[in-house]
Design an enzyme around this catalytic site. Structure first.
Site, short mmCIF file in Angstrom:
data_model
loop_
_atom_site.label_atom_id
_atom_site.label_comp_id
_atom_site.label_asym_id
_atom_site.label_seq_id
_atom_site.Cartn_x
_atom_site.Cartn_y
_atom_site.Cartn_z
N TYR A 1 -6.93 3.80 -8.86
CA TYR A 1 -6.32 3.40 -7.59
C TYR A 1 -5.07 2.58 -7.86
O TYR A 1 -5.13 1.51 -8.46
CB TYR A 1 -7.30 2.59 -6.74
CG TYR A 1 -6.72 2.21 -5.39
CD1 TYR A 1 -6.69 3.13 -4.36
CD2 TYR A 1 -6.17 0.95 -5.18
CE1 TYR A 1 -6.14 2.80 -3.12
CE2 TYR A 1 -5.62 0.61 -3.96
CZ TYR A 1 -5.61 1.53 -2.93
OH TYR A 1 -5.06 1.21 -1.72
N ASP B 1 -2.54 -11.45 6.89
CA ASP B 1 -1.20 -11.36 6.32
C ASP B 1 -0.47 -12.70 6.50
O ASP B 1 -0.52 -13.29 7.59
CB ASP B 1 -0.42 -10.24 7.00
CG ASP B 1 -1.16 -8.91 6.90
OD1 ASP B 1 -0.82 -8.12 6.02
OD2 ASP B 1 -2.10 -8.68 7.71
N GLU C 1 -1.08 1.24 -6.32
CA GLU C 1 -0.17 1.00 -5.21
C GLU C 1 1.18 0.53 -5.77
O GLU C 1 1.27 0.10 -6.91
CB GLU C 1 -0.69 -0.09 -4.26
CG GLU C 1 -1.98 0.22 -3.56
CD GLU C 1 -2.44 -0.94 -2.69
OE1 GLU C 1 -1.65 -1.92 -2.52
OE2 GLU C 1 -3.57 -0.90 -2.18
N ASP D 1 -0.21 -9.09 2.32
CA ASP D 1 -1.58 -9.07 2.81
C ASP D 1 -2.43 -9.88 1.85
O ASP D 1 -2.96 -9.37 0.87
CB ASP D 1 -2.07 -7.62 2.90
CG ASP D 1 -3.51 -7.52 3.38
OD1 ASP D 1 -4.09 -8.56 3.75
OD2 ASP D 1 -4.05 -6.39 3.39
N HIS E 1 -0.59 -8.34 -2.53
CA HIS E 1 -1.67 -7.71 -1.77
C HIS E 1 -2.94 -7.94 -2.56
O HIS E 1 -3.17 -7.32 -3.59
CB HIS E 1 -1.39 -6.21 -1.60
CG HIS E 1 -2.48 -5.50 -0.86
ND1 HIS E 1 -2.69 -4.14 -0.97
CD2 HIS E 1 -3.44 -5.95 0.00
CE1 HIS E 1 -3.71 -3.79 -0.21
NE2 HIS E 1 -4.19 -4.88 0.38
N HIS F 1 -2.66 -2.96 10.20
CA HIS F 1 -2.06 -4.29 10.12
C HIS F 1 -0.79 -4.33 10.95
O HIS F 1 -0.09 -3.32 11.07
CB HIS F 1 -1.68 -4.65 8.68
CG HIS F 1 -2.84 -4.95 7.79
ND1 HIS F 1 -3.16 -6.21 7.35
CD2 HIS F 1 -3.77 -4.12 7.25
CE1 HIS F 1 -4.23 -6.15 6.58
NE2 HIS F 1 -4.62 -4.89 6.50
N GLU G 1 0.83 -1.21 0.00
CA GLU G 1 0.00 0.00 0.00
C GLU G 1 0.86 1.26 0.00
O GLU G 1 0.56 2.25 0.68
CB GLU G 1 -0.99 0.01 1.17
CG GLU G 1 -2.19 -0.87 0.94
CD GLU G 1 -3.40 -0.51 1.79
OE1 GLU G 1 -3.53 0.66 2.21
OE2 GLU G 1 -4.22 -1.41 2.04
#
Length: 306
Positions: A94, A230, A96, A185, A151, A268, A58
């Site tokens: 979006y 995770d 990452e 994750d 992720h 997390h 992230e």
């Protein structure tokens, strides 16, 4: 004739134990705003500096300024940490990045590539494709290590974890390396992935893959949730046999934070695995030792090491 020489050679050739720690941390929207909060940044430095390799997820840092500030904090006392980062990954607007921060005194990046899933039976299964990095662990008995980050999108967790097996096939055909670590994750718990569904996944049903973070480990910061989202999964008996321990780093407890303070960092906890590796210092010290020995011999053996 020179008893100290025998001791020196013995010290060089005798293998030392290296407690090697590899970590994965969803840093929850890590970008310029979070990096600008000095208290949060200081906590992130304390978390990451514990690891020899740390995968951050992230990472939302288009200009790279947040990662640069984190690296400055890590290298405040010694220029030790370096990083390699993926391109922006995601669908629509979006995006990452995966960032790998590592200690450069014993570790280097050998190769890297973005996995493309357009040729699989189910194209574009990953919202954020794995960015695979091959590390060299200098002077260690385990020199080659491939890290595969993921992720997942929560409601597609089962599909993306299943597709990680195709990534495994791709990586092992791309490189001749059997020491692989999948981590990140995975959203591999609670309502996103049932135990029944997980049993059907190749990454779980194949006994050569070892899930180091069990279902009983809560990787979330909020006291109201108990979910093993995770995970760390290692491939192969050789690598699995080197694992000394695995679990979470509960920075709330370890750093004396309140839940509210911890949630400013992330929702997390990092997951981590400690490996017991053997390494020798001979590669780094031997050239200097040769010069010392030659100088002593040239002086007729009258000098001694202090």
């Amino acid at each position: 004739m020179f008893p100290w020489l025998h001791l020196l050679v013995f010290h060089l050739l005798w293998p030392h134990v290296w407690s090697f720690r590899i970590c994965a941390f969803n840093a929850q929207h890590f970008g310029e705003k979070k990096a600008a909060n000095q208290e949060v940044l200081d906590i992130l430095v304390k978390i990451v500096q514990r690891c020899d390799i740390c995968l951050l997820q992230e990472v939302q840092d288009p200009k790279g300024q947040a990662l640069s500030k984190l690296l400055q904090g890590l290298n405040r006392q010694q220029e030790l940490f370096q990083f390699v980062v993926s391109p922006p990954l995601g669908r629509n607007s979006y995006m990452e990045k995966y960032a790998f921060i590592y200690k450069s005194d014993k570790i280097s990046v050998r190769d890297q590539y973005k996995y493309h899933d357009n040729d699989t039976k189910k194209p574009d299964v990953f919202a954020r494709e794995p960015y695979v990095v091959r590390f060299t662990l200098r002077y260690a008995d385990l020199q080659d290590l491939v890290v595969i980050p993921q992720h997942t999108v929560p409601d597609k967790a089962d599909e993306e974890i299943e597709a990680l097996y195709d990534v495994f096939l791709n990586v092992t055909s791309h490189w001749r390396c059997n020491n692989l670590v999948f981590m990140g994750d995975f959203n591999a718990g609670c309502s996103y992935l049932s135990k029944k569904k997980r049993r059907t996944l190749r990454l779980y049903s194949d006994p050569k893959f070892h899930w180091l973070i069990g279902d009983d480990i809560d990787t979330t910061v909020r006291e109201s949730t108990t979910c093993p989202y995770d995970r760390i999964v290692v491939y192969g008996e050789e690598l699995a046999n080197l694992v000394n321990s695995a679990g979470i780093y509960n920075f709330t407890k370890e750093l004396g934070l309140t839940e509210a303070e911890a949630l400013k960092v992330s929702d997390h906890y990092p997951v981590e695995a400690d490996l017991k590796l053997k390494y020798s210092s001979a590669h780094t010290l031997l050239p200097s030792v040769i010069l010392i020995v030659l100088s002593v011999l040239a002086a007729g053996g009258t000098k001694t090491l202090q």
